[in-house]
Design an enzyme around this catalytic site. Sequence first.
Site, PDB file in Angstrom:
ATOM      1  CG  ASN A  13    -167.320 -91.898-111.219  1.00  0.00           C
ATOM      2  OD1 ASN A  13    -168.242 -91.846-112.036  1.00  0.00           O
ATOM      3  ND2 ASN A  13    -166.226 -91.144-111.321  1.00  0.00           N
ATOM      4  CD1 TRP A  14    -170.761 -97.523-111.579  1.00  0.00           C
ATOM      5  CD2 TRP A  14    -172.500 -97.879-112.946  1.00  0.00           C
ATOM      6  NE1 TRP A  14    -171.601 -98.417-110.960  1.00  0.00           N
ATOM      7  CE2 TRP A  14    -172.679 -98.651-111.779  1.00  0.00           C
ATOM      8  CE3 TRP A  14    -173.476 -97.937-113.943  1.00  0.00           C
ATOM      9  CZ2 TRP A  14    -173.788 -99.476-111.591  1.00  0.00           C
ATOM     10  CZ3 TRP A  14    -174.582 -98.743-113.754  1.00  0.00           C
ATOM     11  CH2 TRP A  14    -174.733 -99.510-112.587  1.00  0.00           C
ATOM     12  CE  LYS A  15    -163.595 -93.084-113.419  1.00  0.00           C
ATOM     13  NZ  LYS A  15    -162.183 -92.758-113.479  1.00  0.00           N
ATOM     14  CG  HIS A  99    -164.171 -87.359-111.163  1.00  0.00           C
ATOM     15  ND1 HIS A  99    -163.198 -87.558-112.117  1.00  0.00           N
ATOM     16  CD2 HIS A  99    -164.216 -88.497-110.436  1.00  0.00           C
ATOM     17  CE1 HIS A  99    -162.694 -88.776-111.965  1.00  0.00           C
ATOM     18  NE2 HIS A  99    -163.300 -89.362-110.953  1.00  0.00           N
ATOM     19  CD  GLU A 101    -162.083 -89.527-115.035  1.00  0.00           C
ATOM     20  OE1 GLU A 101    -163.312 -89.711-115.138  1.00  0.00           O
ATOM     21  OE2 GLU A 101    -161.303 -90.416-114.632  1.00  0.00           O
ATOM     22  CD  GLU A 172    -161.760 -89.781-106.750  1.00  0.00           C
ATOM     23  OE1 GLU A 172    -162.073 -90.970-106.671  1.00  0.00           O
ATOM     24  OE2 GLU A 172    -162.066 -89.063-107.713  1.00  0.00           O
ATOM     25  N   GLY A 178    -157.416 -94.352-112.096  1.00  0.00           N
ATOM     26  CA  GLY A 178    -157.395 -95.164-113.308  1.00  0.00           C
ATOM     27  C   GLY A 178    -156.006 -95.612-113.724  1.00  0.00           C
ATOM     28  CB  SER A 218    -156.059 -97.413-108.357  1.00  0.00           C
ATOM     29  OG  SER A 218    -155.847 -96.775-109.600  1.00  0.00           O
ATOM     30  N   GLY A 239    -163.805 -96.131-109.039  1.00  0.00           N
ATOM     31  CA  GLY A 239    -164.089 -96.057-110.473  1.00  0.00           C
ATOM     32  C   GLY A 239    -164.123 -97.443-111.085  1.00  0.00           C
ATOM     33  N   GLY A 240    -163.001 -97.837-111.679  1.00  0.00           N
ATOM     34  CA  GLY A 240    -162.924 -99.094-112.434  1.00  0.00           C
ATOM     35  C   GLY A 240    -163.498-100.301-111.699  1.00  0.00           C
TER      36      GLY A 240
END
Length: 262
Positions: A13-15, A99, A101, A172, A178, A218, A239-240
């Site tokens: 997930n590149w956001k 998600h 976010e 998650e 994150g 993470s 993600g990251g």
Amino acid sequence: MAQRSRQRMAAGNWKMNTDYAEGRDLILQIIDGLQPTDVQVVLAPPFIQLRNADNLTRGVSNLNIAAQNCHQETHGAYTGEVSAAMVRSTGARYVILGHSERREYFGEDDELLSKKVQAALEQQLCPIFCCGEKLEEREADNHRATVEAQLEQGLFAAVPSEQWPQVTIAYEPVWAIGTGKTATPAQAQDMHSFIRSLVKKAYGEELAEQTTRLDGGSVKPANAADLFQQEDVDGGLVGGASLKAGDFIAIVKALEASLSEA
Ligand code: PEP
């Protein structure tokens, strides 16, 4: 341990990261580093890159594209929004929904998410449905009840049995997204096994056994192998670490290695 029939998946997930050129370069680096694999690899770039991402990855086996969201309506006066049909027309096959976010910053609740799930399925888009508790919910021992309500209201309410095989679940915990904090392998296993029991209650044992469940929060090369060894963890929503080709490929490799250990 019995052989699993479930699809293993590593989804990135590149956001809201990477411009057009950076996204293209990242995809090319990932294609370059990937070996043929039994793992389903999914990349979720920003909307504007979906079409190009699909073009670049077409013909690469087991590499698919996801959107990070879609609107619940098919078309109309919803300035700035993108429908499931529009996503599908880019060639993308998956869509991440729910998600944390989106829940936190855009006020998406499970009633709305159930409509998005239906809209996605109507367009033959496979939802990757996210669930997970906040820190205070875990500290109050409400994590199971939170996830149960999210799944029942946001997902189960929207999906008939015949469409269930298109669904992937991502657990998650919000406190791990994150933040660099990760659920321990035991915490992850506990929740994924609980989620399997919820799916079993809603759809029966056979479909529960086939449902791919991803762990997120993470996930990185250093912790991936331990997480993927857990019996009920079928992969990761990353993600990251998905923004660095080398890290993401290392995570895919850790998942692949867990296949031969299962
Ligand atoms: C995510 O955005 O789904 C996620 C898990 O992010 P991170 O890996 O950066 O915690």
